[in-house]
Design a protein around this motif. Structure first.
Motif, PDB file in Angstrom:
ATOM      1  N   ARG A   5      19.735  26.355  44.514  1.00 56.39           N
ATOM      2  CA  ARG A   5      20.590  27.323  44.107  1.00 56.39           C
ATOM      3  C   ARG A   5      22.057  26.659  44.074  1.00 56.39           C
ATOM      4  O   ARG A   5      23.079  27.356  43.418  1.00 56.39           O
ATOM      5  N   LYS A   6      22.340  25.689  44.335  1.00 57.24           N
ATOM      6  CA  LYS A   6      23.374  24.907  44.509  1.00 57.24           C
ATOM      7  C   LYS A   6      24.593  25.617  45.321  1.00 57.24           C
ATOM      8  O   LYS A   6      25.684  25.821  44.760  1.00 57.24           O
ATOM      9  N   THR A   7      24.085  25.963  46.364  1.00 55.87           N
ATOM     10  CA  THR A   7      25.084  27.179  47.290  1.00 55.87           C
ATOM     11  C   THR A   7      24.961  26.237  48.784  1.00 55.87           C
ATOM     12  O   THR A   7      23.985  25.576  49.068  1.00 55.87           O
ATOM     13  N   VAL A   8      26.041  26.352  49.572  1.00 57.64           N
ATOM     14  CA  VAL A   8      25.895  26.172  50.942  1.00 57.64           C
ATOM     15  C   VAL A   8      26.365  27.450  51.844  1.00 57.64           C
ATOM     16  O   VAL A   8      27.322  28.117  51.124  1.00 57.64           O
ATOM     17  N   PHE A   9      25.773  28.049  52.733  1.00 56.59           N
ATOM     18  CA  PHE A   9      25.807  29.036  53.562  1.00 56.59           C
ATOM     19  C   PHE A   9      26.892  28.703  54.745  1.00 56.59           C
ATOM     20  O   PHE A   9      26.823  27.639  55.288  1.00 56.59           O
ATOM     21  N   ILE A  10      27.929  29.641  54.851  1.00 57.74           N
ATOM     22  CA  ILE A  10      29.205  29.330  55.416  1.00 57.74           C
ATOM     23  C   ILE A  10      29.125  30.701  56.390  1.00 57.74           C
ATOM     24  O   ILE A  10      29.462  31.633  56.127  1.00 57.74           O
ATOM     25  N   PRO A  11      28.640  30.452  57.719  1.00 59.45           N
ATOM     26  CA  PRO A  11      28.425  31.660  58.547  1.00 59.45           C
ATOM     27  C   PRO A  11      29.982  31.974  59.241  1.00 59.45           C
ATOM     28  O   PRO A  11      30.687  30.805  59.761  1.00 59.45           O
ATOM     29  N   LYS A  12      30.190  33.172  59.577  1.00 60.40           N
ATOM     30  CA  LYS A  12      31.430  33.499  60.164  1.00 60.40           C
ATOM     31  C   LYS A  12      31.430  33.979  61.614  1.00 60.40           C
ATOM     32  O   LYS A  12      30.393  34.817  61.816  1.00 60.40           O
ATOM     33  N   PRO A  22      29.891  27.110  46.386  1.00 62.35           N
ATOM     34  CA  PRO A  22      29.093  26.387  45.223  1.00 62.35           C
ATOM     35  C   PRO A  22      29.188  24.960  45.633  1.00 62.35           C
ATOM     36  O   PRO A  22      30.068  24.309  46.464  1.00 62.35           O
ATOM     37  N   LEU A  23      28.149  24.206  45.340  1.00 56.84           N
ATOM     38  CA  LEU A  23      27.927  22.734  45.445  1.00 56.84           C
ATOM     39  C   LEU A  23      27.607  22.298  44.275  1.00 56.84           C
ATOM     40  O   LEU A  23      26.985  22.704  43.110  1.00 56.84           O
ATOM     41  N   ILE A  28      25.663  17.198  45.498  1.00 56.70           N
ATOM     42  CA  ILE A  28      24.302  17.403  45.820  1.00 56.70           C
ATOM     43  C   ILE A  28      23.575  15.943  45.713  1.00 56.70           C
ATOM     44  O   ILE A  28      22.918  15.355  46.997  1.00 56.70           O
ATOM     45  N   ARG A  29      24.006  15.275  44.938  1.00 60.05           N
ATOM     46  CA  ARG A  29      23.354  13.878  44.652  1.00 60.05           C
ATOM     47  C   ARG A  29      23.710  13.122  46.157  1.00 60.05           C
ATOM     48  O   ARG A  29      22.793  12.398  46.673  1.00 60.05           O
ATOM     49  N   ARG A  30      24.934  12.900  46.428  1.00 58.68           N
ATOM     50  CA  ARG A  30      25.462  12.185  47.540  1.00 58.68           C
ATOM     51  C   ARG A  30      25.149  12.919  48.806  1.00 58.68           C
ATOM     52  O   ARG A  30      24.555  11.860  49.495  1.00 58.68           O
ATOM     53  N   LEU A  31      24.986  13.966  48.840  1.00 64.16           N
ATOM     54  CA  LEU A  31      24.302  14.717  50.104  1.00 64.16           C
ATOM     55  C   LEU A  31      22.945  14.262  50.594  1.00 64.16           C
ATOM     56  O   LEU A  31      22.361  13.932  51.429  1.00 64.16           O
ATOM     57  N   LYS A  32      22.084  14.217  49.391  1.00 66.59           N
ATOM     58  CA  LYS A  32      20.797  13.886  49.426  1.00 66.59           C
ATOM     59  C   LYS A  32      20.632  12.327  49.852  1.00 66.59           C
ATOM     60  O   LYS A  32      19.912  12.130  50.764  1.00 66.59           O
ATOM     61  N   THR A  33      21.374  11.566  49.073  1.00 61.91           N
ATOM     62  CA  THR A  33      21.490  10.125  49.792  1.00 61.91           C
ATOM     63  C   THR A  33      21.825  10.011  51.207  1.00 61.91           C
ATOM     64  O   THR A  33      21.299   9.481  51.877  1.00 61.91           O
TER      65      THR A  33
END
Length: 73
Positions: A5-12, A22-23, A28-33
């Motif tokens: 979904r190209k998102t990151v969850f940010i809990p408060k 959004p990602l 995303i490619r760099r994070l997967k690597t």
């Protein structure tokens, strides 16, 4: 992180609402690597390893320091 979904969850933690950010595809490619290379089990970004051999995650103060140091450079 939800790469599909190209998102990151940010809990408060202070009772405010949780958010999704959004990602971008290049991130995303760099994070997967990074995940493949580091093989992180608990935390995505490890700060250090304790005397007991446990890893500690990067804190919000640590993130702030990285941003300040990067901005100076």
């Amino acid at each position: 992180m939800d790469f599909a979904r190209k998102t990151v969850f940010i809990p408060k933690k202070t009772g405010k609402i949780d958010r999704y950010g959004p990602l971008r595809i290049f991130l995303i490619r760099r994070l997967k690597t990074y995940i493949k290379i580091e093989n992180s089990q608990i935390y995505l970004f490890n700060l250090q390893v304790t005397k007991d051999g446990e890893t500690q995650g990067l804190t919000t103060n640590g993130i702030g320091w990285i941003i300040r140091e990067t901005a100076v450079k």
